[in-house]
Design a protein around this motif. Sequence first.
Motif, short mmCIF file in Angstrom:
data_model
loop_
_atom_site.label_atom_id
_atom_site.label_comp_id
_atom_site.label_asym_id
_atom_site.label_seq_id
_atom_site.Cartn_x
_atom_site.Cartn_y
_atom_site.Cartn_z
N ILE A 43 20.74 84.12 9.92
CA ILE A 43 21.64 83.78 11.00
C ILE A 43 23.01 83.44 10.44
CG2 ILE A 43 21.98 82.35 13.06
CD1 ILE A 43 18.62 82.39 11.30
N VAL A 44 24.03 84.13 10.96
CA VAL A 44 25.42 83.82 10.64
C VAL A 44 25.90 82.90 11.76
CG1 VAL A 44 27.75 84.70 10.26
CG2 VAL A 44 25.77 86.07 9.55
N VAL A 45 25.96 81.60 11.46
CA VAL A 45 26.40 80.61 12.44
C VAL A 45 27.86 80.29 12.13
CG1 VAL A 45 25.99 78.34 13.45
CG2 VAL A 45 24.06 79.64 12.47
N GLU A 46 28.73 80.54 13.10
CA GLU A 46 30.16 80.30 12.91
C GLU A 46 30.61 79.23 13.90
OE1 GLU A 46 34.40 82.73 12.66
OE2 GLU A 46 32.56 83.82 13.10
N ASN A 47 31.26 78.19 13.37
CA ASN A 47 31.75 77.12 14.25
C ASN A 47 33.14 77.45 14.78
OD1 ASN A 47 33.59 76.34 12.22
ND2 ASN A 47 32.32 74.64 11.51
N VAL A 84 21.39 76.12 17.63
CA VAL A 84 22.29 77.26 17.82
C VAL A 84 21.97 78.04 19.09
CG1 VAL A 84 22.72 77.57 15.34
CG2 VAL A 84 20.87 78.84 16.43
N GLU A 85 22.98 78.78 19.50
CA GLU A 85 22.83 79.77 20.57
C GLU A 85 23.11 81.13 19.95
OE1 GLU A 85 25.40 81.25 24.38
OE2 GLU A 85 25.17 79.08 24.11
N ILE A 86 22.20 82.06 20.11
CA ILE A 86 22.36 83.39 19.55
C ILE A 86 23.38 84.16 20.39
CG2 ILE A 86 21.19 85.55 18.93
CD1 ILE A 86 20.35 82.99 17.30
N THR A 87 24.33 84.80 19.70
CA THR A 87 25.40 85.51 20.39
C THR A 87 25.40 87.01 20.15
OG1 THR A 87 26.94 85.10 18.57
CG2 THR A 87 26.92 83.49 20.38
N GLY A 88 24.62 87.49 19.19
CA GLY A 88 24.61 88.92 18.95
C GLY A 88 23.85 89.31 17.70
N LEU A 89 23.83 90.60 17.49
CA LEU A 89 23.16 91.21 16.34
C LEU A 89 24.21 91.69 15.35
CD1 LEU A 89 20.65 92.57 14.95
CD2 LEU A 89 21.15 94.57 16.38
N LEU A 90 24.10 91.24 14.10
CA LEU A 90 24.97 91.76 13.04
C LEU A 90 24.38 93.05 12.48
CD1 LEU A 90 27.39 91.59 11.11
CD2 LEU A 90 25.91 90.31 9.55
N GLY A 91 23.07 93.03 12.17
CA GLY A 91 22.48 94.23 11.60
C GLY A 91 21.05 94.04 11.17
N ILE A 92 20.51 95.14 10.64
CA ILE A 92 19.14 95.15 10.11
C ILE A 92 19.24 95.63 8.67
CG2 ILE A 92 16.84 96.18 10.31
CD1 ILE A 92 17.50 96.57 13.32
N GLN A 134 9.05 93.60 0.31
CA GLN A 134 10.18 94.51 0.48
C GLN A 134 11.10 93.87 1.51
OE1 GLN A 134 9.37 98.71 1.26
NE2 GLN A 134 10.99 98.67 2.80
N GLU A 135 12.39 93.93 1.27
CA GLU A 135 13.36 93.35 2.19
C GLU A 135 13.23 93.95 3.59
OE1 GLU A 135 18.10 92.69 2.21
OE2 GLU A 135 17.46 94.73 1.81
N PHE A 136 13.21 93.08 4.60
CA PHE A 136 13.31 93.50 6.00
C PHE A 136 13.86 92.31 6.77
CE2 PHE A 136 12.28 94.14 10.36
CZ PHE A 136 12.43 95.48 10.56
N SER A 137 15.17 92.28 6.95
CA SER A 137 15.82 91.13 7.57
C SER A 137 16.71 91.57 8.72
CB SER A 137 16.65 90.38 6.52
OG SER A 137 17.23 89.24 7.11
N ILE A 138 16.49 90.94 9.85
CA ILE A 138 17.33 91.12 11.02
C ILE A 138 18.35 89.99 10.98
CG2 ILE A 138 17.36 91.16 13.55
CD1 ILE A 138 14.27 91.95 13.21
N VAL A 139 19.63 90.33 11.01
CA VAL A 139 20.67 89.32 10.89
C VAL A 139 21.37 89.17 12.24
CG1 VAL A 139 22.71 88.55 9.63
CG2 VAL A 139 20.94 89.88 8.44
N LEU A 140 21.32 87.95 12.76
CA LEU A 140 21.91 87.63 14.06
C LEU A 140 23.15 86.78 13.88
CD1 LEU A 140 18.67 86.71 16.04
CD2 LEU A 140 19.84 88.92 15.95
#
Length: 158
Positions: free
Chosen positions: A25-29, A74-82, A100-106
Amino acid sequence: MGRRIDYYDDPQAPSANSLVPAVNIVVENDRGEILMIRRTDNDNWALPGGAIDLGESVTQAAIRETKEETGIDVEITGLLGIYSDPKHVIHYTSNDEVRQEFSIVLKAVPVGGKLLLSAESAEVLWIDPSTASGLRMHNSMRARLQDAFSEKSPPIIS
């Protein structure tokens, strides 16, 4: 407690023996800072995140993992990537699992809570993105941060 060892395109890396969907999660204030932790299992800086448990959605996992590791709601605001590069494997020495890497980044914004340490986070900080590039972290995490603040249009799929 075991260690986490990340390998990328390393012929000495152990072979993957599992694939576990995870979330970061990319949390930006409102000051443009991002929430980061210094992991206890490898001493690297990282975005909050972890495995998605059975019975929960990606969003639920992201909210839970952020709260557990940082104390921040947090409140999720979107999808960055997979991110699913098979050249990136993660060895957990406690049980000899090699994922094996498998990460969904929000992407998310903070809505409450206060910074707290956990068993998984030795430090929890709000960091200016330009400062984050100088921190010790695995290249896969650095790529997520670069994507989060680049001109690329999400979602990123790699």
